[in-house]
Design a protein around this motif. Sequence first.
Motif, short mmCIF file in Angstrom:
data_model
loop_
_atom_site.label_atom_id
_atom_site.label_comp_id
_atom_site.label_asym_id
_atom_site.label_seq_id
_atom_site.Cartn_x
_atom_site.Cartn_y
_atom_site.Cartn_z
N GLU A 27 5.16 -7.28 -19.35
CA GLU A 27 4.67 -8.58 -18.91
C GLU A 27 4.79 -8.64 -17.39
N LYS A 28 3.70 -9.00 -16.73
CA LYS A 28 3.71 -9.16 -15.28
C LYS A 28 3.06 -10.49 -14.92
N ASP A 29 3.81 -11.33 -14.24
CA ASP A 29 3.29 -12.63 -13.86
C ASP A 29 2.02 -12.47 -13.03
N GLY A 30 0.98 -13.22 -13.40
CA GLY A 30 -0.27 -13.19 -12.64
C GLY A 30 -1.10 -11.94 -12.83
N TRP A 31 -0.76 -11.13 -13.83
CA TRP A 31 -1.50 -9.89 -14.04
C TRP A 31 -2.94 -10.21 -14.45
N SER A 32 -3.87 -9.51 -13.86
CA SER A 32 -5.28 -9.70 -14.19
C SER A 32 -5.68 -8.73 -15.30
N SER A 33 -6.83 -8.99 -15.91
CA SER A 33 -7.29 -8.09 -16.97
C SER A 33 -7.68 -6.73 -16.43
N ASP A 34 -8.23 -6.67 -15.20
CA ASP A 34 -8.53 -5.35 -14.65
C ASP A 34 -7.25 -4.62 -14.27
N GLY A 35 -6.19 -5.36 -13.93
CA GLY A 35 -4.89 -4.73 -13.70
C GLY A 35 -4.32 -4.13 -14.96
N VAL A 36 -4.43 -4.85 -16.07
CA VAL A 36 -3.99 -4.33 -17.36
C VAL A 36 -4.77 -3.06 -17.71
N LEU A 37 -6.08 -3.11 -17.50
CA LEU A 37 -6.92 -1.97 -17.83
C LEU A 37 -6.53 -0.75 -16.99
N ASP A 38 -6.35 -0.93 -15.71
CA ASP A 38 -5.97 0.19 -14.84
C ASP A 38 -4.64 0.78 -15.29
N ALA A 39 -3.69 -0.08 -15.66
CA ALA A 39 -2.39 0.41 -16.10
C ALA A 39 -2.51 1.22 -17.39
N LEU A 40 -3.32 0.73 -18.32
CA LEU A 40 -3.51 1.47 -19.57
C LEU A 40 -4.18 2.82 -19.33
N ARG A 41 -5.01 2.88 -18.31
CA ARG A 41 -5.73 4.12 -18.03
C ARG A 41 -4.91 5.13 -17.23
N TYR A 42 -4.08 4.62 -16.30
CA TYR A 42 -3.51 5.52 -15.29
C TYR A 42 -1.98 5.50 -15.19
N ASN A 43 -1.33 4.52 -15.77
CA ASN A 43 0.13 4.47 -15.68
C ASN A 43 0.72 5.26 -16.84
N GLN A 44 1.27 6.42 -16.52
CA GLN A 44 1.75 7.31 -17.57
C GLN A 44 2.90 6.71 -18.37
N GLU A 45 3.72 5.90 -17.71
CA GLU A 45 4.84 5.27 -18.43
C GLU A 45 4.34 4.29 -19.47
N LEU A 46 3.37 3.47 -19.11
CA LEU A 46 2.81 2.53 -20.08
C LEU A 46 2.06 3.27 -21.18
N ARG A 47 1.29 4.27 -20.81
CA ARG A 47 0.54 5.03 -21.81
C ARG A 47 1.48 5.67 -22.83
N GLN A 48 2.61 6.18 -22.35
CA GLN A 48 3.57 6.78 -23.26
C GLN A 48 4.20 5.72 -24.15
N ALA A 49 4.52 4.56 -23.56
CA ALA A 49 5.11 3.48 -24.35
C ALA A 49 4.18 3.04 -25.47
N VAL A 50 2.89 2.89 -25.16
CA VAL A 50 1.90 2.52 -26.18
C VAL A 50 1.80 3.60 -27.24
N CYS A 51 1.78 4.82 -26.79
CA CYS A 51 1.63 5.96 -27.70
C CYS A 51 2.79 6.03 -28.70
N ASP A 52 3.98 5.66 -28.25
CA ASP A 52 5.17 5.79 -29.08
C ASP A 52 5.50 4.52 -29.88
N ALA A 53 4.77 3.45 -29.65
CA ALA A 53 5.15 2.16 -30.19
C ALA A 53 4.86 2.03 -31.68
N GLU A 54 5.73 1.30 -32.36
CA GLU A 54 5.46 0.87 -33.72
C GLU A 54 4.79 -0.51 -33.75
#
Length: 246
Positions: A57-84
């Motif tokens: 959760e990031k205050d004021g996060w935009s939808s394009d910011g979320v998209l960029d993070a899902l595409r390029y932030n390896q930590e978030l991508r790994q967290a999603v990949c491992d999540a139940e």
Amino acid sequence: LTPIPCKSSNVLSPEEEWDYVVIGDSITWGFLETPPSGYAGYLEQDLSVKVRIHNWEKDGWSSDGVLDALRYNQELRQAVCDAEVIIFEVPRKAFDSPGQDYFSGNPGACGGTDNQDCLPKALALYQEHVDAIVAELVSLKSPSDALIRTFDAHTYWPVAQSKANGTFDGLIYYWQAANNYLLQVATEYQIPVARVYEAFNGPNGDEDPFEKGYVWEDALHPSTIGKELMATLMRELGYEYALQKP
């Protein structure tokens, strides 16, 4: 990007630890309450698991910011990949400036003969981000392998004031269209949607969530009661996985 190795199974024994990822702006804050409170508490109670929260959760996060993070932030991508469990939001930042321009009532502030031109542009941008965010998310983790959930949005402006100044009907038309589009896309990917909008704004969408005590005085952030209601709505979606990969 380097391929990500993921945890493989969604079939866990009781008392297993589940990775629980929350992605979005400050509207998602209520889903980050630690057990036994909130939705995380419901998960532990209903499924007999232990929940480990990953806070994206990031205050004021935009939808394009979320998209960029899902595409390029390896930590978030790994967290999603491992999540139940994944709770995600497509933030409504695209509506912020256009909505304020229209709500202000200044002639020409939003453009066009009806002073509404900025609103369909905001809707189109939001729809584009819904498509991209959901597609990126399920490319990392299938709804058949994790409990992926989202929610539509209650009104983010003072309802009573917008009715008084004549801007409510214009604002709600495009806001409902955004909610409907999110529901449509999520359903195509077999992702359940908690219907926060109807719960907060009533069956016709014209009730004021502030008057119900569901949001704070900013007309935006869910109150304690509002957060509890959102957690309950999410719980009522159940815990079924998608039947097949989308």
